[in-house]
Write a protein that holds these residues in place. Structure first.
Motif, PDB file in Angstrom:
ATOM      1  N   GLU A 183      47.016  38.480  40.968  1.00 18.04           N
ATOM      2  CA  GLU A 183      45.963  39.126  41.400  1.00 18.04           C
ATOM      3  C   GLU A 183      45.835  40.645  40.643  1.00 18.04           C
ATOM      4  N   LYS A 184      46.934  41.211  40.504  1.00 19.65           N
ATOM      5  CA  LYS A 184      47.064  42.464  39.780  1.00 19.65           C
ATOM      6  C   LYS A 184      46.679  42.059  38.080  1.00 19.65           C
ATOM      7  N   GLN A 235      42.768  41.397  37.996  1.00 20.63           N
ATOM      8  CA  GLN A 235      42.178  42.711  38.173  1.00 20.63           C
ATOM      9  C   GLN A 235      42.079  43.525  36.809  1.00 20.63           C
ATOM     10  N   LEU A 295      39.070  42.073  35.119  1.00 21.71           N
ATOM     11  CA  LEU A 295      37.967  42.519  35.620  1.00 21.71           C
ATOM     12  C   LEU A 295      37.499  43.770  35.456  1.00 21.71           C
ATOM     13  N   ASP A 296      38.462  44.708  35.523  1.00 21.70           N
ATOM     14  CA  ASP A 296      38.269  45.901  35.364  1.00 21.70           C
ATOM     15  C   ASP A 296      37.953  46.174  33.873  1.00 21.70           C
ATOM     16  N   TYR A 337      39.846  35.549  45.835  1.00 16.60           N
ATOM     17  CA  TYR A 337      39.854  36.780  45.100  1.00 16.60           C
ATOM     18  C   TYR A 337      38.891  37.453  44.104  1.00 16.60           C
ATOM     19  N   HIS A 358      35.963  40.272  44.444  1.00 16.68           N
ATOM     20  CA  HIS A 358      36.198  41.413  43.089  1.00 16.68           C
ATOM     21  C   HIS A 358      35.364  41.099  41.950  1.00 16.68           C
ATOM     22  N   ASP A 359      34.295  40.140  42.035  1.00 17.22           N
ATOM     23  CA  ASP A 359      33.674  39.840  41.132  1.00 17.22           C
ATOM     24  C   ASP A 359      33.009  41.053  40.379  1.00 17.22           C
ATOM     25  N   ASN A 360      32.879  41.069  39.071  1.00 18.29           N
ATOM     26  CA  ASN A 360      32.100  42.234  38.318  1.00 18.29           C
ATOM     27  C   ASN A 360      30.878  41.838  37.839  1.00 18.29           C
TER      28      ASN A 360
END
Length: 536
Positions: free
Chosen positions: A206-207, A210, A213-214, A240, A244-246
């Protein structure tokens, strides 16, 4: 190589500095050699695969001629793992790393840091009494190869995240693995040698996702051999990504479609169009072939899953076939091709059997009459069931599939054109013959020229079939113009997006993929005329 470097640096090894140098097979050889030599390294280690092994062997020979014995050369990767003898010896590598390399590489570097002694610039062999039996290594002693066997599997949670700085990966696909191992034992694949699955901790995954994604990276390709081998693991990651889709990043997964559960399908149907794409290895639809290579694919379930995902049109589907497998002659391969083609994948990847050392098929090659090139990538030349001429024809068919199916530029015209042939395979076979007849396969036509060639080809076929007057040819031409407007000119694409009030990439994806049926040739014709008039 990034994983080896990250793991070694995480061990905080003495006075050893690790750097990476990455090139492609399109780089000029002299530039690659000069770039490596400029580093003035004490140890040069190559990761070897079927696509680079010939060049690596050449580099090793030339580096040895230039530097002599004052440089140590190591080789790892699949090619070195399963055939270390081909790298060791005169003008060769000093050592091969076998299997997963992170822990082996770090152990060798630790030995260098502690016991390295230099005499006139020569780096001595790091294999002392303590490491001479190190699992995961092979080297020469008294003219004979000492092979200590494959390295032990690595704990994935001990491998640091590889992408701390994305500047070096600008405009590139990023590769990521959340698992290692494979539940299958396919006779043509090296992954089948290790049974069982090892998973990276969900919290770490997950980290790390992300981070991508960020950073809003364009694409991340999971290199897990069978991503959905453990359903709970796949579900956790897909959920996930949904939450958290960007709106930008695409994730690629290689899956087994017949293992997809209804619960997973329900989740997948809710994802943003373009968020993920899936690669599904069908390989063959011939039961005898699948049995011979230890694949137990359930074709009915694969068809059910692909049909359901295609209805939603939010996931790009890639389906794979392999030509040259046992018990598959031209007629049976034709049936396999048509079976997969009828599933309407966005990409149909037609590959060719590569006879890899270390696989079961390599050991059974004589029994099956499998004749492959002696040089990498060891691709099939003929089999007991396919002649060389038939393999060559399949290569040319594969090229046409790549240009006319996988380009996505003929989505409306191809289904209509199929009506002029007995089946889809027959259409691409005829197209391959047409390309060879007029020399187009040697010209590498531009994208725009492909539309012209396709129209010429279809017009000739319609005349041959006596179908120039029933309206089908005109309808194909209209849909071909529609495809061409969407996929060849940016100005025309802009007009379409303005006409249909398309605001972003997702909406364009939906328009392009849902408006695929030849519903009304006359309406399409009017749209095209309007677009072309505006362009003028």
């Amino acid at each position: 190589v990034y994983s080896l470097k990250a793991y070694a640096e995480g061990q905080r090894i003495g006075n050893v500095s690790v750097g990476t140098a990455e090139y492609t097979i399109n780089d000029r050889y002299s530039d690659v050699l000069a770039g490596i030599m400029a580093e003035k390294a004490d140890v040069i280690a190559f990761s070897t695969y079927i696509w680079n092994v010939d060049r690596v062997r050449r580099l090793i020979r030339d580096i040895r001629k230039i530097r002599g014995n004052d440089v140590m050369i190591w080789a790892g990767g699949p090619e070195a793992t399963y055939y270390p003898e081909s790298f060791l010896g005169e003008n060769g590598a000093d050592l091969c790393m076998l299997g997963e390399g992170e822990e082996v590489f770090a152990a060798l570097l630790s030995e260098l840091a502690e016991d390295r002694r230099c005499d006139g610039g020569r780096v001595f062999d790091p294999l002392t009494k303590e490491t001479a039996g190190l699992r995961g290594t092979a080297y020469l002693r008294n003219g004979k190869t000492v092979n200590n066997g494959l390295a032990a599997p690595v704990d994935l949670n001990k491998i640091p995240f590889l992408y701390t700085d994305l500047q070096a990966f600008d405009h590139r696909i990023l590769y990521y693995e959340s698992s290692r191992g494979c539940p299958f034992a396919c006779a043509y694949c090296l992954s089948g040698r290790e049974r069982g699955i090892r998973l990276r901790d969900p919290g770490l995954v997950e980290k790390e996702l992300q981070f991508f994604l960020d950073a809003r990276v364009p694409q991340v390709k999971f290199i897990d051999r069978t991503f959905n081998a453990v359903s709970s693991h796949a579900m956790h990651i897909w959920q996930y990504l949904k939450e958290h889709d960007n709106g930008v990043t695409n994730f690629h997964f290689e899956i087994e479609a017949d293992r997809i559960t209804d619960e997973e399908l329900e989740l997948l149907e809710t994802l943003r169009p373009g968020l993920i794409q899936m690669e599904i290895g069908v390989q063959s639809a011939n039961p005898d072939t699948l049995t011979s290579v230890h694949r137990n694919a359930k074709l009915d379930r694969i068809r059910e899953v692909t049909e359901r995902l295609n209805r939603k049109q939010n996931i790009n589907l890639h389906l794979d076939l392999i030509a040259g497998l046992p018990y598959e002659d031209m007629q049976r391969f034709r049936q396999s091709f048509n079976t997969v083609y009828e599933m309407r994948p966005h990409q149909l990847q037609l590959g060719f059997l590569k006879l890899l050392k270390g696989t079961e098929l390599y050991d059974r090659r004589e029994a099956y009459g499998l004749v492959c090139s002696e040089d990498a990538p060891y691709e099939v030349l003929r089999t007991k069931w396919l002649s060389y001429e038939e393999v060559d024809l399949l290569h040319r068919i594969s090229d046409r599939v790549e240009e006319y199916v996988n380009s996505q530029g003929f989505r409306r015209s191809l289904p209509l054109a199929e009506k002029l042939f007995t089946d889809a395979f027959g259409m691409f076979e005829a197209m391959a013959v047409y390309y060879r007849k007029y020399g187009y396969d040697r010209q590498l036509p531009s994208v725009f020229r492909r539309y012209e060639i396709f129209e010429e080809f279809i017009a000739g076929r319609a005349a041959q079939a006596g179908r120039t007057e029933d309206g089908l040819l005109q309808q194909i031409r209209e849909m071909l113009r529609f495809d061409k407007c969407l996929h060849t000119h940016a100005s025309r694409k802009m007009i379409f997006t303005e006409r249909f009030h398309i605001k972003d990439h997702s909406e364009m994806y939906l328009f392009d993929h849902r408006n695929t049926s030849p519903v009304n040739g006359e309406a399409a014709y009017r749209i095209i005329e309007s677009a072309e008039q505006s362009c003028r």
